[in-house]
Design a protein around this motif. Structure first.
Motif, PDB file in Angstrom:
ATOM      1  N   ASP A 178      -4.073  -4.447  -7.738  1.00 27.19           N
ATOM      2  CA  ASP A 178      -2.734  -4.765  -8.237  1.00 27.19           C
ATOM      3  C   ASP A 178      -2.258  -6.098  -7.678  1.00 27.19           C
ATOM      4  N   LYS A 186       0.838  -1.206   0.000  1.00 27.87           N
ATOM      5  CA  LYS A 186       0.000   0.000   0.000  1.00 27.87           C
ATOM      6  C   LYS A 186       0.871   1.254   0.000  1.00 27.87           C
ATOM      7  N   ASP A 187       1.960   1.226   0.759  1.00 31.24           N
ATOM      8  CA  ASP A 187       2.876   2.366   0.799  1.00 31.24           C
ATOM      9  C   ASP A 187       3.524   2.609  -0.562  1.00 31.24           C
ATOM     10  N   GLN A 188       3.603   1.567  -1.380  1.00 30.31           N
ATOM     11  CA  GLN A 188       4.163   1.690  -2.727  1.00 30.31           C
ATOM     12  C   GLN A 188       3.121   2.153  -3.742  1.00 30.31           C
ATOM     13  N   GLY A 189       1.910   2.430  -3.242  1.00 27.29           N
ATOM     14  CA  GLY A 189       0.862   2.904  -4.127  1.00 27.29           C
ATOM     15  C   GLY A 189       0.066   1.808  -4.809  1.00 27.29           C
ATOM     16  N   LYS A 190       0.183   0.573  -4.321  1.00 31.68           N
ATOM     17  CA  LYS A 190      -0.527  -0.545  -4.923  1.00 31.68           C
ATOM     18  C   LYS A 190      -1.908  -0.707  -4.295  1.00 31.68           C
ATOM     19  N   LYS A 191      -2.855  -1.125  -5.123  1.00 31.98           N
ATOM     20  CA  LYS A 191      -4.185  -1.454  -4.620  1.00 31.98           C
ATOM     21  C   LYS A 191      -4.184  -2.915  -4.228  1.00 31.98           C
TER      22      LYS A 191
END
Length: 292
Positions: free
Chosen positions: A171, A112-117
């Motif tokens: 993702d 999530k911190d990497q911007g993944k859903k």
């Protein structure tokens, strides 16, 4: 508490006033006791002795530096990232008590911190309160979770989780599985079923199976990986409880005998307490005490 590699190295140098055959024999024993494995230990020490004789190395600092270089030659990792422009399914498995649910929660937070859903699939329907525990992690990480009631069919949960991940264009679908003894045939068959369902229902996704191992059990972890590999493919390892253990050398047979890379190491209970495995930092930590 068992001594770490570094403490054993420090004791070895403290009691040896010169580098001779007895020194190399004792060094081999330390590596074997640390679960590097007999074959790898003999090969590493034989090569170290050869190099030290050729280069006329006699000081503790120089020997430790050469040992570090040799240890690094035998350990590697890969950078595991979700495949870009493609959906991913990561199934997390292992025996009872290694911290799978906690690890899944940490992975969710990291992704999530990497911007993944991210969508979590709570397929551990056997252990009491497992879904509740994973729900807490999902809330902490801010991701969606799909679960069934206690005693529900894990395969049905995975089926629903795949459908949700597709619909929400996630993702990464992270699947938490129940802990199972690698000696229980019926439970391993259940794992095969879960694995097959996710592959069948989500053929377009990039699929990875990650096994969580407890570093403190040493060589027993090798048998666990072999047994799980008989049922499902194992793409990577998450090694927990590596800090402070005298059994850290198990990294070597895991990588060199099983040909499975270590991806992450877990420490602590916080959402951020999951680190990408760094071979150089690992080797430095093994022998750090000996250099102080």
């Amino acid at each position: 508490m068992k001594k770490s590699f570094g403490e054993k190295f420090k004791s070895l140098f403290a009691k040896k006033d010169k580098i001779n055959e007895e020194f190399y024999e004792d060094l081999t024993d330390i590596l074997v006791e640390g679960d590097i494995g007999a074959k790898a230990s003999f090969e590493i020490v034989d090569e170290l002795e050869k190099i030290c004789k050729q280069e006329k190395i006699t000081t503790q600092e120089e020997i430790l530096q050469k040992l570090k270089q040799l240890l690094l030659q035998n350990v590697y990792s890969i950078d595991l990232q979700p495949t870009k422009d493609k959906q991913n399914v990561w199934m997390v498995l292992g025996v009872n008590g290694v911290g799978k649910t906690t690890t899944v929660g940490k992975l969710a937070g990291k992704l999530k911190d990497q911007g993944k859903k991210v969508v979590l699939g709570a397929a551990d329907t056997f252990r009491a309160a497992a879904s509740e525990q994973l729900t807490e992690w999902a809330n902490r990480a801010g991701v969606d979770i799909i679960y069934g009631g206690e005693g529900a069919d894990p395969a049905a949960v995975v089926f629903d989780a795949v459908a949700a991940a597709k619909a929400r264009k996630a993702d990464v679908l992270l699947i938490d599985t129940a802990g199972r003894l690698h000696t229980k045939t019926n439970l391993m068959k259940e794992l095969e079923k879960i694995n097959n369902i996710s592959s069948r229902e989500y053929p377009e996704a990039k699929k990875l199976n990650l096994i969580v191992l407890d570093a403190s059990i040493g060589q027993n972890s090798i048998a666990q990986v072999k047994a799980f590999k008989d049922s499902v493919n194992i793409d990577g390892i998450i090694l927990t409880k590596l800090d402070g253990t005298a059994k850290g050398g198990v990294v070597y047979p895991i990588i060199n005998e099983l040909k499975v890379p270590i991806i992450f190491t877990g420490f602590g209970e916080g959402v951020d307490d999951l680190a990408v495995f760094d071979p150089e930092s690992f080797v430095v930590a093994l022998i750090l005490v000996a250099q102080n």
